[in-house]
Design a protein around this motif. Structure first.
Motif, PDB file in Angstrom:
ATOM      1  N   VAL A  81       8.476  -4.613   3.063  1.00  0.00           N
ATOM      2  CA  VAL A  81       8.221  -3.192   3.303  1.00  0.00           C
ATOM      3  C   VAL A  81       8.203  -2.443   1.975  1.00  0.00           C
ATOM      4  N   GLN A  82       9.156  -2.743   1.089  1.00  0.00           N
ATOM      5  CA  GLN A  82       9.188  -2.087  -0.227  1.00  0.00           C
ATOM      6  C   GLN A  82       7.920  -2.417  -1.018  1.00  0.00           C
ATOM      7  N   GLN A  85       5.034  -0.467   0.433  1.00  0.00           N
ATOM      8  CA  GLN A  85       5.088   0.935   0.022  1.00  0.00           C
ATOM      9  C   GLN A  85       4.600   1.087  -1.412  1.00  0.00           C
ATOM     10  N   ASP A  86       5.011   0.189  -2.289  1.00  0.00           N
ATOM     11  CA  ASP A  86       4.554   0.216  -3.682  1.00  0.00           C
ATOM     12  C   ASP A  86       3.031   0.025  -3.743  1.00  0.00           C
ATOM     13  N   LEU A  88       0.826   0.802  -1.476  1.00  0.00           N
ATOM     14  CA  LEU A  88       0.159   2.013  -0.980  1.00  0.00           C
ATOM     15  C   LEU A  88       0.216   3.146  -2.002  1.00  0.00           C
ATOM     16  N   VAL A  89       1.279   3.211  -2.791  1.00  0.00           N
ATOM     17  CA  VAL A  89       1.355   4.215  -3.858  1.00  0.00           C
ATOM     18  C   VAL A  89       0.305   3.911  -4.921  1.00  0.00           C
ATOM     19  N   ALA A  95      -3.417   4.782   1.836  1.00  0.00           N
ATOM     20  CA  ALA A  95      -2.121   5.363   2.202  1.00  0.00           C
ATOM     21  C   ALA A  95      -2.098   6.020   3.578  1.00  0.00           C
ATOM     22  N   CYS A  99      -1.047   0.706   9.265  1.00  0.00           N
ATOM     23  CA  CYS A  99      -0.639  -0.548   8.622  1.00  0.00           C
ATOM     24  C   CYS A  99       0.171  -1.392   9.606  1.00  0.00           C
ATOM     25  N   ALA A 124       7.821  -1.631   9.988  1.00  0.00           N
ATOM     26  CA  ALA A 124       8.528  -1.148   8.801  1.00  0.00           C
ATOM     27  C   ALA A 124       9.872  -0.534   9.174  1.00  0.00           C
ATOM     28  N   ASP A 125       9.962   0.142  10.308  1.00  0.00           N
ATOM     29  CA  ASP A 125      11.220   0.774  10.699  1.00  0.00           C
ATOM     30  C   ASP A 125      12.236  -0.211  11.257  1.00  0.00           C
TER      31      ASP A 125
END
Length: 127
Positions: A81-82, A85-86, A88-89, A95, A99, A124-125
């Motif tokens: 997940v991290q 997120q990276d 997508l940034v 973004a 997903c 992700a949650d």
């Protein structure tokens, strides 16, 4: 003369290539391969009909220790997940697109593995 056993990296690359071909044959399109970030590495990032799919490819030579999907534990899910997120940034064009996280569990001969595709393997949650 016998051939030397392939290294762990060679086995992993062969299984990942098989998983990529498998997913492409089912209509997914490759966006990135081995995308590295602080959080870890994403094996495959694919597009599936407008959704970004983060694919973890797991190979188990010996099924006595569980299949590849079983090895994606809570800690691994958090790292994925991290890393997502990276990604997508770094790729803001993706973004705001839906997903999901898939797992391709592989077993058997790494040159021609048996593949089990787990779509939406976790959220992700839940990581």
């Amino acid at each position: 003369m016998t051939r030397p056993e392939p290294s762990r990296q060679q086995r992993g690359a062969a299984v990942e290539a098989a998983a990529l071909a498998f997913l492409q044959a089912r209509g997914l399109r490759l966006l990135a391969r081995n995308a590295r970030s602080r959080g870890g590495e994403l094996d495959l990032v694919m597009d599936d009909a407008g959704s970004v799919v983060f694919v973890e490819v797991r190979y188990r030579a010996n099924p006595d220790f569980g299949d590849g999907a079983a090895s994606v534990d809570a800690s691994k899910r958090r790292r994925l997940v991290q890393a997502a997120q990276d990604f997508l940034v770094r790729h803001p064009e993706h973004a705001h697109i839906p997903c999901r996280f898939d797992v391709v569990a592989a077993s058997g001969d790494p040159a021609a593995p048996e593949l089990d595709w787990l779509r939406d393997a976790f959220r992700a949650d839940e990581a």
